[in-house]
Design an enzyme around this catalytic site. Structure first.
Site, PDB file in Angstrom:
ATOM      1  N   PHE A 164       0.839  -1.183   0.000  1.00 62.65           N
ATOM      2  CA  PHE A 164       0.000   0.000   0.000  1.00 62.65           C
ATOM      3  C   PHE A 164       0.882   1.243   0.000  1.00 62.65           C
ATOM      4  CE2 PHE A 164      -2.258  -3.499   1.770  1.00 62.65           C
ATOM      5  CZ  PHE A 164      -3.557  -3.387   1.287  1.00 62.65           C
ATOM      6  N   LYS A 165       0.763   2.023  -1.063  1.00 64.78           N
ATOM      7  CA  LYS A 165       1.478   3.295  -1.145  1.00 64.78           C
ATOM      8  C   LYS A 165       0.498   4.387  -0.746  1.00 64.78           C
ATOM      9  CE  LYS A 165       3.874   6.409  -4.326  1.00 64.78           C
ATOM     10  NZ  LYS A 165       4.100   6.745  -5.766  1.00 64.78           N
TER      11      LYS A 165
END
Length: 303
Positions: A164-165
């Site tokens: 998850f960015k």
């Protein structure tokens, strides 16, 4: 160290002055990044000007990049598209060509066509069937809200959704909540936005960062010191790069890495396709002025 950690910058896409993709320049960009001891490389992202690149050029750049990096570091291929079948096909091609993972934003097109939570889940689920790890890009550019419960559901129910960015406003708070609620399902919590909030995000539990390709060698020590528990050294390293990162984030955007690479002889042109305007000479001059005291690899790699 976490399974997914370190610095995974976005490679810029170099063009000739006439607007053609500079394939040799792309190889030099990738070599320069590898020589800065990056932990991975992302291609075809927003900072690669993905929205200015044709489908044919995407294919060429994906093949060129994966062949040239040749396993020296993992490569992430960005596959975002409003159309789920196109995103799935992009994921399939990336996997077939040897990508380590793909990154994608939720489905959106312009200001008004935005996927619902269920449509977003379904798109990621279908891409997940391809069988390649997925990084969810939570970026303001999409305009799509990705609440933590949706992200946790995706992590738990879609096997390949692992990273998850998070680069929305108040990213640290969202990262902290995501990690607390998602537990072991959140295998790779990363920050973005050129690492302008990196210390807060690391304190919140981020294990990695996806910056630009401007100065990854100067930003990586922040992560290394932080992971080793050397807080003051991490703070000092962060304070050292922050003026340049702030100038990049607030004044230059994706043009900064290209300008630094031109200055250091990595590529020949900082050309960006219309309607993107070139940097004002004064803005460029201040960028280089802020970079020079750092003595980054990028300013001497091609000299």
């Amino acid at each position: 160290m976490a399974r997914y950690s370190g610095i995974w910058p976005v490679a810029p896409t170099p063009f000739h002055d006439d607007g053609r993709v500079d394939e040799d320049g792309m190889r030099r960009v990738l070599d320069c990044m590898v020589d800065q001891d990056v932990d991975g490389i992302c291609i075809l992202a927003n900072f690669s000007e993905q929205f200015l690149i044709s489908d044919e050029e995407r294919e060429t750049l994906t093949r060129l990049s994966l062949e040239h990096v040749a396993g020296r570091v993992p490569v992430i291929v960005t596959i975002s598209h409003f159309s789920t079948p196109i995103a799935v096909e992009r994921a399939r091609r990336a996997k077939d060509q040897g990508a380590a993972m793909v990154m994608m934003m939720p489905p959106y097109h312009g200001a008004l066509l935005k996927g619902t939570a269920e449509q977003t889940f379904q798109q990621f689920a279908e891409v997940g069937q391809v069988g390649i790890p997925i990084m969810v890009q939570d970026a303001p550019l999409s305009g799509v809200d990705l609440p933590v419960p949706l992200l946790v559901r995706m992590a738990r129910e879609i096997e390949e959704v692992r990273l998850f960015k998070i680069e929305c406003a108040q990213a640290a708070a969202k990262l902290r909540t995501l990690i607390a609620e998602g537990g072991d399902a959140i295998e790779g919590p990363f920050d973005g936005e050129e690492a302008i909030t990196l210390m807060a995000d690391l304190d919140a539990g981020a294990t990695g960062t996806m910056t630009s390709a401007m100065i990854p060698d100067q930003i990586k020590p922040v992560l290394t010191h932080h992971a080793a528990g050397r807080r003051q050294e991490a703070l000092d390293a962060y304070a050292r790069v922050l003026p340049a990162v702030n100038h990049e984030n607030r004044q230059c955007g994706f043009r900064s890495a290209k300008e630094a690479m031109v200055e250091g002889g990595v590529i020949r042109s900082a050309f960006c396709r219309h309607p993107i305007a070139p940097l004002h000479p004064d803005t460029r001059a201040q960028l280089i002025e802020l970079l020079q005291p750092l003595d980054p690899v990028v300013l001497r790699w091609g000299k």
